[in-house]
Write a protein that holds these residues in place. Structure first.
Motif, mmCIF file in Angstrom:
data_model
loop_
_atom_site.group_PDB
_atom_site.id
_atom_site.type_symbol
_atom_site.label_atom_id
_atom_site.label_comp_id
_atom_site.label_asym_id
_atom_site.label_seq_id
_atom_site.Cartn_x
_atom_site.Cartn_y
_atom_site.Cartn_z
ATOM 1 N N ASP A 1 18.320 -31.113 10.142
ATOM 2 C CA ASP A 1 19.423 -31.068 11.097
ATOM 3 C C ASP A 1 19.746 -32.475 11.592
ATOM 4 O O ASP A 1 19.027 -33.025 12.430
ATOM 5 C CB ASP A 1 19.066 -30.167 12.270
ATOM 6 C CG ASP A 1 20.211 -29.995 13.253
ATOM 7 O OD1 ASP A 1 21.297 -30.532 12.991
ATOM 8 O OD2 ASP A 1 20.009 -29.321 14.272
ATOM 9 N N ILE B 1 26.009 -22.739 12.050
ATOM 10 C CA ILE B 1 25.033 -21.655 12.226
ATOM 11 C C ILE B 1 25.632 -20.395 12.834
ATOM 12 O O ILE B 1 24.983 -19.341 12.828
ATOM 13 C CB ILE B 1 23.843 -22.117 13.092
ATOM 14 C CG1 ILE B 1 24.271 -22.363 14.551
ATOM 15 C CG2 ILE B 1 23.194 -23.357 12.496
ATOM 16 C CD1 ILE B 1 23.119 -22.718 15.475
ATOM 17 N N THR C 1 25.668 -16.997 10.663
ATOM 18 C CA THR C 1 24.507 -16.835 9.780
ATOM 19 C C THR C 1 24.116 -15.383 9.546
ATOM 20 O O THR C 1 23.759 -15.000 8.427
ATOM 21 C CB THR C 1 23.295 -17.596 10.363
ATOM 22 O OG1 THR C 1 23.666 -18.940 10.638
ATOM 23 C CG2 THR C 1 22.140 -17.594 9.372
ATOM 24 N N CYS D 1 20.564 -15.607 17.508
ATOM 25 C CA CYS D 1 21.836 -15.245 16.871
ATOM 26 C C CYS D 1 21.898 -13.727 16.706
ATOM 27 O O CYS D 1 20.907 -13.101 16.308
ATOM 28 C CB CYS D 1 21.930 -15.933 15.510
ATOM 29 S SG CYS D 1 23.550 -15.868 14.725
ATOM 30 N N PHE E 1 17.341 -22.503 6.375
ATOM 31 C CA PHE E 1 17.022 -21.915 7.672
ATOM 32 C C PHE E 1 15.577 -21.457 7.762
ATOM 33 O O PHE E 1 14.982 -21.019 6.783
ATOM 34 C CB PHE E 1 17.916 -20.696 7.940
ATOM 35 C CG PHE E 1 19.356 -21.028 8.220
ATOM 36 C CD1 PHE E 1 19.765 -21.415 9.488
ATOM 37 C CD2 PHE E 1 20.304 -20.954 7.205
ATOM 38 C CE1 PHE E 1 21.092 -21.716 9.744
ATOM 39 C CE2 PHE E 1 21.631 -21.254 7.455
ATOM 40 C CZ PHE E 1 22.027 -21.627 8.730
ATOM 41 N N LEU F 1 16.816 -18.430 14.829
ATOM 42 C CA LEU F 1 17.056 -19.273 13.654
ATOM 43 C C LEU F 1 16.959 -20.739 14.019
ATOM 44 O O LEU F 1 17.224 -21.143 15.157
ATOM 45 C CB LEU F 1 18.408 -18.960 13.008
ATOM 46 C CG LEU F 1 19.707 -19.257 13.748
ATOM 47 C CD1 LEU F 1 20.172 -20.688 13.536
ATOM 48 C CD2 LEU F 1 20.801 -18.304 13.298
ATOM 49 N N ARG F 2 16.577 -21.535 13.020
ATOM 50 C CA ARG F 2 16.491 -22.984 13.169
ATOM 51 C C ARG F 2 16.791 -23.626 11.822
ATOM 52 O O ARG F 2 16.344 -23.150 10.782
ATOM 53 C CB ARG F 2 15.093 -23.382 13.661
ATOM 54 C CG ARG F 2 14.894 -24.877 13.808
ATOM 55 C CD ARG F 2 13.624 -25.204 14.587
ATOM 56 N NE ARG F 2 12.411 -24.815 13.883
ATOM 57 C CZ ARG F 2 11.176 -25.011 14.362
ATOM 58 N NH1 ARG F 2 11.007 -25.581 15.566
ATOM 59 N NH2 ARG F 2 10.123 -24.634 13.668
ATOM 60 N N LEU F 3 17.574 -24.697 11.842
ATOM 61 C CA LEU F 3 17.860 -25.437 10.619
ATOM 62 C C LEU F 3 16.626 -26.228 10.204
ATOM 63 O O LEU F 3 15.949 -26.845 11.036
ATOM 64 C CB LEU F 3 19.028 -26.393 10.831
ATOM 65 C CG LEU F 3 20.421 -25.760 10.899
ATOM 66 C CD1 LEU F 3 21.426 -26.764 11.459
ATOM 67 C CD2 LEU F 3 20.862 -25.276 9.527
ATOM 68 N N ARG G 1 27.098 -28.380 14.333
ATOM 69 C CA ARG G 1 25.942 -27.479 14.202
ATOM 70 C C ARG G 1 26.316 -26.052 14.593
ATOM 71 O O ARG G 1 25.949 -25.092 13.906
ATOM 72 C CB ARG G 1 24.794 -27.987 15.067
ATOM 73 C CG ARG G 1 23.528 -27.142 14.953
ATOM 74 C CD ARG G 1 22.455 -27.604 15.932
ATOM 75 N NE ARG G 1 22.120 -28.994 15.726
ATOM 76 C CZ ARG G 1 22.336 -29.961 16.629
ATOM 77 N NH1 ARG G 1 22.896 -29.668 17.796
ATOM 78 N NH2 ARG G 1 21.985 -31.200 16.366
#
Length: 252
Positions: free
Chosen positions: A163, A174, A177, A215, A138, A158-160, A170
């Motif tokens: 991906d 997430i 998290t 998130c 992440f 947040l960002r993967l 997805r």
């Protein structure tokens, strides 16, 4: 990690190191394994609408998925998926799939409040510390001022990092998290653990701008060593896409 998963009860060994949280898999990853087993056991299911997941025991690299069709109605299908470790249930879950119908009730969720720090201006956090699954997978940025507003909530962008998942997978991965928001109310440092997770997908096909999601986990009540948590996930434009609830054990 998902490649070897099947819904036929075969024991598989997962390359799980990237997703470890202590001695178990991060909850979103273990839930995604169960979901993947369900949809591979029963292809052509309608979109996922809701799920209930119980984190019973640690889930490691070797698991045996076990699935069962509970009910298949005209519009709604319910599937049970369990992950067994050494023959014992380590994760139990119920997945509810539903065909879209003409809407009789329409009530869009309210916009996110308070407004977060814009992701472009947000401070990078947890880049080289925290659980292994965070560091490995992440990018996190601060969505609220450091320390928050004094309430029992944790909010992050947040960002993967990598991906290639479908939208529903997805969201499952997430959606769990953030640590429990009750960490903001703890009187002294100590471990905490998610015990279960209930999630409603408002848009199972949700996408977002530049991969960024907002998130939040917040505690509605904490006492006797447990916390009742609300989990919410918005896209980068403030549209609510999932709502969850969780019981967390607070130690120390």
């Amino acid at each position: 990690m998902l490649e070897p998963i099947a819904g036929n009860g075969e024991t598989v060994t997962l390359p799980a190191d990237r997703w470890l949280q202590g001695r178990t898999l991060y909850g979103g990853a273990s839930a995604l394994i169960a979901y993947t087993a369900a949809i591979r056991a029963f292809p052509d299911l309608p979109p996922l609408r809701s799920a209930q997941v119980a984190f019973v025991a640690p889930v490691g690299a070797q698991v045996t998925p076990r699935t069962q069709m509970i009910r298949q109605g005209r519009n709604v299908v319910q599937v049970r998926a369990e992950l067994l470790v050494e023959g014992q249930v380590a994760l139990a879950s119920l997945w509810l799939f539903g065909t879209a119908r003409e809407a009789n009730a329409v009530h869009p969720a309210d916009p996110v409040t308070p407004a977060p720090i814009a992701v472009e201006d947000a401070e990078i956090v947890m880049a080289d510390k925290g659980p292994a699954f965070i560091r490995n997978n992440f990018e996190l940025r601060r969505a609220a001022p450091s320390g928050g507003d004094g309430g029992p909530a944790v909010r992050r962008w947040l960002r993967l990092k990598n991906d290639d998942l479908d939208p529903t997978s997805r969201l499952i991965l997430i959606g769990d998290t953030m640590p429990p928001g009750s960490m903001r109310a703890m009187q002294r440092p100590g471990p905490m653990s998610s015990m279960n997770w209930a999630i409603n997908l408002l848009d199972p096909m949700a996408e977002t701008r530049d991969g960024w999601w907002l998130c939040e986990s917040s505690s509605d009540h904490a006492g006797d060593g447990y916390s009742s948590e609300r989990l919410r996930l918005w896209d980068a434009d403030g549209r609510l896409v999932t709502i969850g609830q969780q019981a967390a054990a607070i130690f120390g």
